[in-house]
Design an enzyme around this catalytic site. Structure first.
Site, PDB file in Angstrom:
ATOM      1  N   ASP A  32      36.341 202.367  67.647  1.00  0.00           N
ATOM      2  CA  ASP A  32      35.662 201.079  67.677  1.00  0.00           C
ATOM      3  C   ASP A  32      36.140 200.343  68.927  1.00  0.00           C
ATOM      4  OD1 ASP A  32      34.596 198.601  67.344  1.00  0.00           O
ATOM      5  OD2 ASP A  32      35.209 198.358  65.260  1.00  0.00           O
ATOM      6  N   LYS A  62      31.329 190.392  72.869  1.00  0.00           N
ATOM      7  CA  LYS A  62      32.442 189.570  73.352  1.00  0.00           C
ATOM      8  C   LYS A  62      32.506 189.566  74.882  1.00  0.00           C
ATOM      9  CE  LYS A  62      33.280 190.016  69.017  1.00  0.00           C
ATOM     10  NZ  LYS A  62      33.739 189.318  67.859  1.00  0.00           N
ATOM     11  N   TRP A  94      39.683 195.197  60.696  1.00  0.00           N
ATOM     12  CA  TRP A  94      38.569 194.250  60.584  1.00  0.00           C
ATOM     13  C   TRP A  94      37.926 194.442  59.207  1.00  0.00           C
ATOM     14  CZ3 TRP A  94      33.021 195.412  62.282  1.00  0.00           C
ATOM     15  CH2 TRP A  94      32.267 194.251  62.344  1.00  0.00           C
TER      16      TRP A  94
HETATM   17  C1  LIG Z   1      36.832 195.317  65.512  1.00  0.00           C
HETATM   18  C2  LIG Z   1      35.409 194.932  65.607  1.00  0.00           C
HETATM   19  N1  LIG Z   1      34.467 195.878  65.589  1.00  0.00           N
HETATM   20  C3  LIG Z   1      33.167 195.584  65.673  1.00  0.00           C
HETATM   21  C4  LIG Z   1      32.740 194.283  65.765  1.00  0.00           C
HETATM   22  C5  LIG Z   1      31.246 194.064  65.791  1.00  0.00           C
HETATM   23  O1  LIG Z   1      30.756 193.351  66.798  1.00  0.00           O
HETATM   24  P1  LIG Z   1      29.201 193.023  66.934  1.00  0.00           P
HETATM   25  O2  LIG Z   1      29.119 191.537  66.840  1.00  0.00           O
HETATM   26  O3  LIG Z   1      28.817 193.547  68.256  1.00  0.00           O
HETATM   27  O4  LIG Z   1      28.479 193.679  65.814  1.00  0.00           O
HETATM   28  C6  LIG Z   1      33.673 193.249  65.772  1.00  0.00           C
HETATM   29  C7  LIG Z   1      33.228 191.860  65.823  1.00  0.00           C
HETATM   30  O5  LIG Z   1      33.908 190.939  65.480  1.00  0.00           O
HETATM   31  C8  LIG Z   1      35.041 193.585  65.691  1.00  0.00           C
HETATM   32  O6  LIG Z   1      35.986 192.657  65.697  1.00  0.00           O
END
Ligand SMILES: Cc1ncc(COP(=O)(O)O)c(C=O)c1O
Length: 402
Positions: A213, A248, A132
């Protein structure tokens, strides 16, 4: 001279910038397969029914908007920990796990990174290649040097297992390795249970610190199976970090509802570590926003709401899986001879399509189909209304030249 006069605009965020371009596109047939937000078959990102029901309860019962404590509400922390590890996990009984409610998973990653920077200022953070896009930004902003370990095998559309294990075997003690627990973003390629055990052994032998994560629990196989990577590591290492998110699986994106959990070797080490985490949080945002956490707690405290929520998560997961299958069939029907069956075995919202940057540019410019550079597609953006158009466009983009 004025402070801002010499500035040129910063480059737009690779993913959120694409959404802005999508919004400005006036073609009615446009499709957004960029940002990682779930959409139903009507292309909407609705509030879950269980969440709405919890909000009704809160409207009636919430009696104060006073501050939460630095780490958030105790009930919320308990639910996060039980979801992560399962009720009754020995590490919970031993009080080795502490959790702070953070603004989203992003906030969890960032406060974890800030605490680690105080504890291991000279460490390197190792990220999967690819990962990401925000991971690099978060750990760089916290002052870390960032390196990558091999992850995706583009030729075989799967895990580069040998490359990954060799690299993790060579990570120096006290460095930090970031791992995606499930629904790897951007590839959709996850580790098997045996591969997770092997990673756990390497972490224990080499004494690097896992930072997990966990942003997609429930969107892969199910809520329990999706956590098996985390459990494999918890079994084998004394200490780790987990950033988790309800963005999500509760659809609480804008409510910024996540957590940072840390596991220490003993209860007293966990207490001390958590006190430092609280100090870190205090100077960043002081204490978390309450609403999303209250929703999660209200749903998980009530057996009927919890059942409804679990069914809603299953619906999301099943739709994603059926869209994956429909895409593979649609491409085959159009005579695309490249084998896309890998799309069906990938997990979560994302798929690495294998599209080149020029094919991605063609789809955007000629067809109004928005895909992140590198070829990551959010399969949840596919609906029965746009599937045919998308398959036609992909078949055209993939047609051999000449
Ligand atoms: C791999 C990954 N980690 C963390 C997040 C962070 O999510 P949040 O919207 O809860 O900050 C995302 C969101 O797209 C993600 O894809």
């Amino acid at each position: 001279m004025n402070l801002f006069d010499t500035l040129t605009p910063a480059p737009p965020d690779a993913i959120l910038g694409l959404t802005e371009a999508f919004k400005a596109d006036e073609r009615p047939e446009k499709i957004n397969l960029g940002v990682g937000v779930y959409q139903d078959d009507q292309g909407r990102t609705p509030v879950m029914a269980s969440v709405k029901a919890a909000e009704k309860v809160l409207l009636e019962t919430e009696s104060s908007k006073s501050y939460l404590s630095i780490g958030g509400a105790p009930d919320y922390k308990t639910h996060v920990q039980r979801l992560l590890l399962g009720e009754g996990h020995p590490a919970l009984h031993a009080e080795r796990v502490r959790t702070a409610h953070t603004p989203g998973g992003t906030g969890g990653l960032r406060v974890g990174a800030e605490l680690l920077k105080q504890l291991r200022p000279d460490a390197t953070v190792w990220l999967s290649d690819p990962t990401w896009a925000n991971h690099r930004g978060i750990f760089t902003a916290a002052g870390f040097r960032v390196e990558v370990y091999p992850y995706y095998d583009a030729a075989h559309k799967g895990l580069n297992e040998a490359g990954m294990m060799t690299a993790l075997d060579g990570v120096p003690a006290d460095d930090i390795v970031l791992l995606h627990v499930c629904c790897h973003n951007p590839t959709g390629v996850d580790l098997t249970e045996a591969q997770w055990s092997a990673v756990g052994r390497l972490a224990a032998d080499r004494r690097w610190t896992p930072f997990l994560d966990f942003a997609y629990q429930g969107l892969g196989v199910d809520l329990e199976t999706d956590r098996r990577g985390l459990l494999a590591l918890v079994d084998q290492v004394p200490e780790l970090f987990v950033a988790s998110s309800f963005s999500k699986n509760f659809g609480l994106y804008r409510e910024r509802t996540g957590a940072l959990s840390l596991m220490a070797a003993t209860a007293s080490a966990a207490t001390a570590a958590f006190s430092h985490l609280e100090k870190t949080i205090r100077v960043l945002y002081s204490n978390p926003p309450a609403h999303g956490g209250l929703i999660v707690t209200t749903v998980l405290n009530d057996p009927a709401l919890r059942e409804q929520w679990e069914a809603e998560v299953a619906t999301i997961r099943e739709r994603i899986q059926s869209v994956r299958s429909a895409l593979v069939v649609g491409l085959k029907e159009r005579g695309v001879d490249r084998d896309f069956s890998f799309i069906e075995s990938q997990k979560g919202m994302f798929s690495f399509s294998g599209l080149t940057d020029s094919q991605v540019a063609f789809l955007r410019e000629q067809k109004g189909i928005y895909i992140v550079k590198g070829g990551r597609i959010n399969v949840a953006g596919i609906t029965s209304g746009n599937l045919d158009y998308l398959c036609d466009a992909l078949a055209e983009a993939l047609k051999p030249a000449g």
